[in-house]
Design an enzyme around this catalytic site. Structure first.
Site, PDB file in Angstrom:
ATOM      1  N   TRP A 185      51.192  32.972  53.521  1.00 41.01           N
ATOM      2  CA  TRP A 185      50.151  32.907  54.528  1.00 41.01           C
ATOM      3  C   TRP A 185      50.124  31.606  55.323  1.00 41.01           C
ATOM      4  O   TRP A 185      49.394  31.492  56.301  1.00 41.01           O
ATOM      5  CB  TRP A 185      48.785  33.046  53.825  1.00 41.01           C
ATOM      6  CG  TRP A 185      48.762  32.253  52.539  1.00 41.01           C
ATOM      7  CD1 TRP A 185      49.016  32.728  51.281  1.00 41.01           C
ATOM      8  CD2 TRP A 185      48.535  30.852  52.384  1.00 41.01           C
ATOM      9  NE1 TRP A 185      48.968  31.710  50.360  1.00 41.01           N
ATOM     10  CE2 TRP A 185      48.663  30.545  51.001  1.00 41.01           C
ATOM     11  CE3 TRP A 185      48.226  29.812  53.279  1.00 41.01           C
ATOM     12  CZ2 TRP A 185      48.511  29.247  50.502  1.00 41.01           C
ATOM     13  CZ3 TRP A 185      48.072  28.526  52.779  1.00 41.01           C
ATOM     14  CH2 TRP A 185      48.211  28.251  51.407  1.00 41.01           C
ATOM     15  N   ASN A 186      50.879  30.595  54.901  1.00 40.61           N
ATOM     16  CA  ASN A 186      50.633  29.259  55.478  1.00 40.61           C
ATOM     17  C   ASN A 186      51.117  29.100  56.914  1.00 40.61           C
ATOM     18  O   ASN A 186      50.563  28.309  57.667  1.00 40.61           O
ATOM     19  CB  ASN A 186      51.217  28.165  54.575  1.00 40.61           C
ATOM     20  CG  ASN A 186      52.701  28.294  54.363  1.00 40.61           C
ATOM     21  OD1 ASN A 186      53.268  29.379  54.492  1.00 40.61           O
ATOM     22  ND2 ASN A 186      53.339  27.200  54.034  1.00 40.61           N
TER      23      ASN A 186
ATOM     24  N   GLU B  32      63.032  30.867  50.037  1.00 34.96           N
ATOM     25  CA  GLU B  32      62.394  29.664  50.602  1.00 34.96           C
ATOM     26  C   GLU B  32      61.182  29.369  49.744  1.00 34.96           C
ATOM     27  O   GLU B  32      60.109  29.945  49.967  1.00 34.96           O
ATOM     28  CB  GLU B  32      61.947  29.930  52.042  1.00 34.96           C
ATOM     29  CG  GLU B  32      63.053  30.066  53.035  1.00 34.96           C
ATOM     30  CD  GLU B  32      63.751  28.755  53.333  1.00 34.96           C
ATOM     31  OE1 GLU B  32      63.264  27.688  52.896  1.00 34.96           O
ATOM     32  OE2 GLU B  32      64.796  28.809  53.982  1.00 34.96           O
TER      33      GLU B  32
ATOM     34  N   CYS C 274      55.299  23.807  52.895  1.00 29.46           N
ATOM     35  CA  CYS C 274      56.278  23.620  51.808  1.00 29.46           C
ATOM     36  C   CYS C 274      57.005  22.295  51.921  1.00 29.46           C
ATOM     37  O   CYS C 274      57.414  21.729  50.912  1.00 29.46           O
ATOM     38  CB  CYS C 274      57.259  24.786  51.769  1.00 29.46           C
ATOM     39  SG  CYS C 274      58.080  25.075  53.330  1.00 29.46           S
TER      40      CYS C 274
ATOM     41  N   GLU D 273      67.299  29.069  56.423  1.00 32.83           N
ATOM     42  CA  GLU D 273      66.864  29.804  57.611  1.00 32.83           C
ATOM     43  C   GLU D 273      67.007  28.869  58.796  1.00 32.83           C
ATOM     44  O   GLU D 273      66.795  27.665  58.667  1.00 32.83           O
ATOM     45  CB  GLU D 273      65.410  30.245  57.451  1.00 32.83           C
ATOM     46  CG  GLU D 273      65.226  31.149  56.245  1.00 32.83           C
ATOM     47  CD  GLU D 273      63.887  31.851  56.243  1.00 32.83           C
ATOM     48  OE1 GLU D 273      62.871  31.163  56.118  1.00 32.83           O
ATOM     49  OE2 GLU D 273      63.868  33.086  56.359  1.00 32.83           O
TER      50      GLU D 273
HETATM   51  P1  NAD Z   1      51.160  32.790  45.279  1.00 28.75           P
HETATM   52  O1  NAD Z   1      52.433  32.426  44.634  1.00 28.75           O
HETATM   53  O2  NAD Z   1      50.231  33.672  44.524  1.00 28.75           O
HETATM   54  O3  NAD Z   1      51.465  33.554  46.653  1.00 28.75           O
HETATM   55  C1  NAD Z   1      52.342  33.067  47.642  1.00 28.75           C
HETATM   56  C2  NAD Z   1      52.684  34.239  48.572  1.00 28.75           C
HETATM   57  O4  NAD Z   1      53.512  35.165  47.907  1.00 28.75           O
HETATM   58  C3  NAD Z   1      51.436  35.011  49.012  1.00 28.75           C
HETATM   59  O5  NAD Z   1      51.452  35.207  50.393  1.00 28.75           O
HETATM   60  C4  NAD Z   1      51.500  36.328  48.272  1.00 28.75           C
HETATM   61  O6  NAD Z   1      51.022  37.411  49.030  1.00 28.75           O
HETATM   62  C5  NAD Z   1      52.980  36.483  48.001  1.00 28.75           C
HETATM   63  N1  NAD Z   1      53.185  37.181  46.739  1.00 28.75           N
HETATM   64  C6  NAD Z   1      52.566  36.933  45.568  1.00 28.75           C
HETATM   65  N2  NAD Z   1      53.013  37.758  44.613  1.00 28.75           N
HETATM   66  C7  NAD Z   1      53.928  38.560  45.192  1.00 28.75           C
HETATM   67  C8  NAD Z   1      54.736  39.628  44.721  1.00 28.75           C
HETATM   68  N3  NAD Z   1      54.718  40.023  43.434  1.00 28.75           N
HETATM   69  N4  NAD Z   1      55.554  40.255  45.596  1.00 28.75           N
HETATM   70  C9  NAD Z   1      55.608  39.871  46.885  1.00 28.75           C
HETATM   71  N5  NAD Z   1      54.877  38.853  47.394  1.00 28.75           N
HETATM   72  C10 NAD Z   1      54.036  38.202  46.550  1.00 28.75           C
HETATM   73  O7  NAD Z   1      50.431  31.446  45.656  1.00 28.75           O
HETATM   74  P2  NAD Z   1      49.191  31.084  46.593  1.00 28.75           P
HETATM   75  O8  NAD Z   1      48.060  30.580  45.763  1.00 28.75           O
HETATM   76  O9  NAD Z   1      48.892  32.138  47.609  1.00 28.75           O
HETATM   77  O10 NAD Z   1      49.834  29.899  47.382  1.00 28.75           O
HETATM   78  C11 NAD Z   1      50.032  28.666  46.794  1.00 28.75           C
HETATM   79  C12 NAD Z   1      51.421  28.462  46.295  1.00 28.75           C
HETATM   80  O11 NAD Z   1      52.348  29.187  47.083  1.00 28.75           O
HETATM   81  C13 NAD Z   1      51.804  27.002  46.426  1.00 28.75           C
HETATM   82  O12 NAD Z   1      51.801  26.411  45.158  1.00 28.75           O
HETATM   83  C14 NAD Z   1      53.160  27.007  47.067  1.00 28.75           C
HETATM   84  O13 NAD Z   1      54.146  26.655  46.156  1.00 28.75           O
HETATM   85  C15 NAD Z   1      53.442  28.402  47.428  1.00 28.75           C
HETATM   86  N6  NAD Z   1      53.739  28.611  48.831  1.00 28.75           N
HETATM   87  C16 NAD Z   1      54.951  28.236  49.294  1.00 28.75           C
HETATM   88  C17 NAD Z   1      55.271  28.413  50.621  1.00 28.75           C
HETATM   89  C18 NAD Z   1      56.601  28.030  51.182  1.00 28.75           C
HETATM   90  O14 NAD Z   1      56.741  27.963  52.384  1.00 28.75           O
HETATM   91  N7  NAD Z   1      57.617  27.798  50.398  1.00 28.75           N
HETATM   92  C19 NAD Z   1      54.345  28.973  51.465  1.00 28.75           C
HETATM   93  C20 NAD Z   1      53.078  29.347  50.963  1.00 28.75           C
HETATM   94  C21 NAD Z   1      52.813  29.182  49.635  1.00 28.75           C
END
Ligand code: NAD
Length: 478
Positions: free
Chosen positions: A151-152, A250, A284, A458
């Site tokens: 979502w970020n 990513e 990230c 990417e």
């Molecule tokens: P999260 O790991 O629960 O979710 C991150 C994203 O992954 C969400 O948009 C969610 O919809 C998706 N997701 C979760 N479970 C999934 C599944 N089983 N299948 C497919 N998609 C799934 O974490 P959060 O609390 O929403 O976000 C915080 C954490 O996410 C942070 O600690 C950070 O590491 C990570 N994050 C990383 C990036 C990046 O660009 N690398 C971006 C956003 C969040």
């Protein structure tokens, strides 16, 4: 203003799907419900996969120049709709509307870059060992793609997958975050309005684990691309393994910023604070571990705090706001835990360290000094507006500390010493290093991590290559 009408896109048609289920989308600045995102049923997901297979045949056979023309037409539509889309992006995600507009500018640039680069998916001719034989190496699209994004960056995360896939000639089924679905739907509408053939782009939403299990179990999808956290990335890669799907991961990072004593310390602190609070630290590649050389550590921390105090926090729709809320209530508790743990470990809280108000998920921009190496925040990705500062003595020591974690996404250094910069470029364990700036992300350069931050960049030619496979053809007597 009206928020985006939330729908699935399957085989060229926007609809609420057939499950009858949906979930609310919350404005993180006000906690108001701004819309309901429909969930795809299993039948909808199957239809999306079938559509992507049909769409792939059509799109693969479409000459790259024609694909580029449709992608360019999409870019122009997105430009026309940018102001409205930026407001929607702020409503669903919280970042200041100016920052949302900049994200959309970047989104459009990425789209244009992949559209153009798709025309250059060159192969090569290899001299043969046998007279009369012609040896060709060709590149072809890998097939229909499954993508899941966080979502970020509701625009950039989506377009990096969609434009990469489409530029290479692949079709795609993408599940954007249910927390920020509107921007993805708006991007999909632009593609359809630009004349993208039905089925090439399919957008679904639902319970993330259910959707990803369903899609990744289908062998017709040939590639997985994911942007999100390390644990979810590992989980999805395991699911993809059953069908030997190619993966691009990513994942998270914990980016060190190394400030050497020969740097322009004031400038480094100003730039670092500016970048730290972008997107409320939910990036990230956000700078998350500040290592400052002993003799300039206090000066850096003081300047960082001064810059932090000037950050206006509030509803991203309001004038002058530089930092919006966190995405959800869960992130507030996580931030507080990081700060409390650091203070209990002996860190000095220089600024912030608490929730702001009781409506909206606002957290104060926070600076911690003398943070011990074993504090949780020095080891786990904070993903929020908290800056931990620690000091170091020598080059070798700081490189070892920077390289200590299993993350390896971005890294940053401030120095005017060319030899130091070169040594760091050689020794840092990261996918990206920026010296004297925070520039690690452009459309034409590879963006990605190593180790647990993932693999498969990417952007850049590497970004296109991630959606291409290699075929070797020999011909004799033709
Ligand atoms: P999260 O790991 O629960 O979710 C991150 C994203 O992954 C969400 O948009 C969610 O919809 C998706 N997701 C979760 N479970 C999934 C599944 N089983 N299948 C497919 N998609 C799934 O974490 P959060 O609390 O929403 O976000 C915080 C954490 O996410 C942070 O600690 C950070 O590491 C990570 N994050 C990383 C990036 C990046 O660009 N690398 C971006 C956003 C969040």
């Amino acid at each position: 203003m009206a928020y985006e009408k939330l729908e699935l896109l399957i085989n060229g048609k926007f609809s609420a799907g057939t499950s009858g289920k949906s979930e609310p989308v919350i404005n993180p600045a006000t906690e108001e419900v701004i819309g309901h995102v429909p969930h795809a049923s299993a039948a909808d997901l199957d239809e999306a996969i079938a559509a992507a297979c049909d769409g792939f045949k059509v799109w693969k056979a479409t000459p790259a120049v024609q694909r580029q023309a449709i992608m360019e037409a999409t870019a122009r539509i997105l430009e026309d709709r940018k102001a409205e889309m930026a407001e929607n992006l702020t409503l669903e995600m919280g970042k200041p509307v100016g920052e949302a507009a900049m994200e959309l500018d970047f989104t459009i640039s990425v789209l244009r870059w992949y559209a153009e680069e798709g025309k250059r998916a060159y192969g090569r001719l290899v001299p043969a060992r046998v007279p009369g034989m012609r040896q060709m190496v060709t590149k072809e699209p890998v097939g229909p793609v499954a993508a899941f994004v966080a979502w970020n960056f509701p625009g950039v995360n989506v377009i990096r997958k969609v434009a990469g896939a489409l530029g290479a000639g692949c079709s795609i089924v993408i599940k954007a975050s249910e927390e920020t679905p509107g921007t993805c739907v708006a991007i999909a509408r632009a593609f359809q309005d630009a004349g993208l053939p039905d089925g090439v782009l399919n957008v679904v939403f639902g319970v993330p684990d259910e959707v990803s299990r369903h899609l990744l179990a289908d062998p017709r999808l040939r590639k997985l691309s994911f942007t999100g956290s390390v644990p979810i990335g590992k989980h999805l890669q395991r699911l993809a393994a059953d069908n030997l799907m190619r993966c691009t991961m990513e994942l998270g990072g914990h980016s060190p910023v190394i400030v050497f004593d020969d740097a322009d310390v004031q400038k480094a602190a100003q730039m670092a604070a500016g970048f730290k609070y972008r997107n409320a630290g939910q990036v990230c590649v956000s700078p998350t571990r500040f290592f400052v050389q002993d003799s300039v550590a206090d000066e850096f921390a003081d300047a960082f705090v001064d810059a932090t105090k000037k950050v206006k926090v509030g509803n991203g729709m309001d004038d002058g706001v530089a930092m919006g809320p966190l995405i959800g209530e869960r992130r507030l508790g996580i931030m507080q835990d990081f700060v409390d743990d650091a203070v209990a470990s002996g860190a000095e809280l220089m600024h912030g360290g608490e929730r702001m108000g009781n409506q909206g998920y606002f957290y104060t921009p926070t600076v911690l000094k003398n943070v011990p190496e074993d504090a949780k925040i020095m080891n786990e990705e904070p993903f929020g507006p908290v800056a931990p500062i620690a000091s170091f003595e020598s080059f070798d020591e700081v490189v070892a500390r920077a390289n200590k974690l299993m993350f390896g996404l971005a890294s940053y250094a401030f120095t005017n010493d060319g030899a130091r910069a070169a040594a760091l470029a050689d020794q840092i364990e990261a996918g990206m290093l920026a010296v004297n700036s925070f520039v690690v992300s452009t459309p034409e350069t590879p963006f990605g991590g190593i180790n647990e931050s993932g693999y498969g960049a990417e952007g850049g030619i590497e970004g296109l290559d991630a959606y291409l496979r290699t075929k070797f053809v020999t011909e004799v007597g033709v």
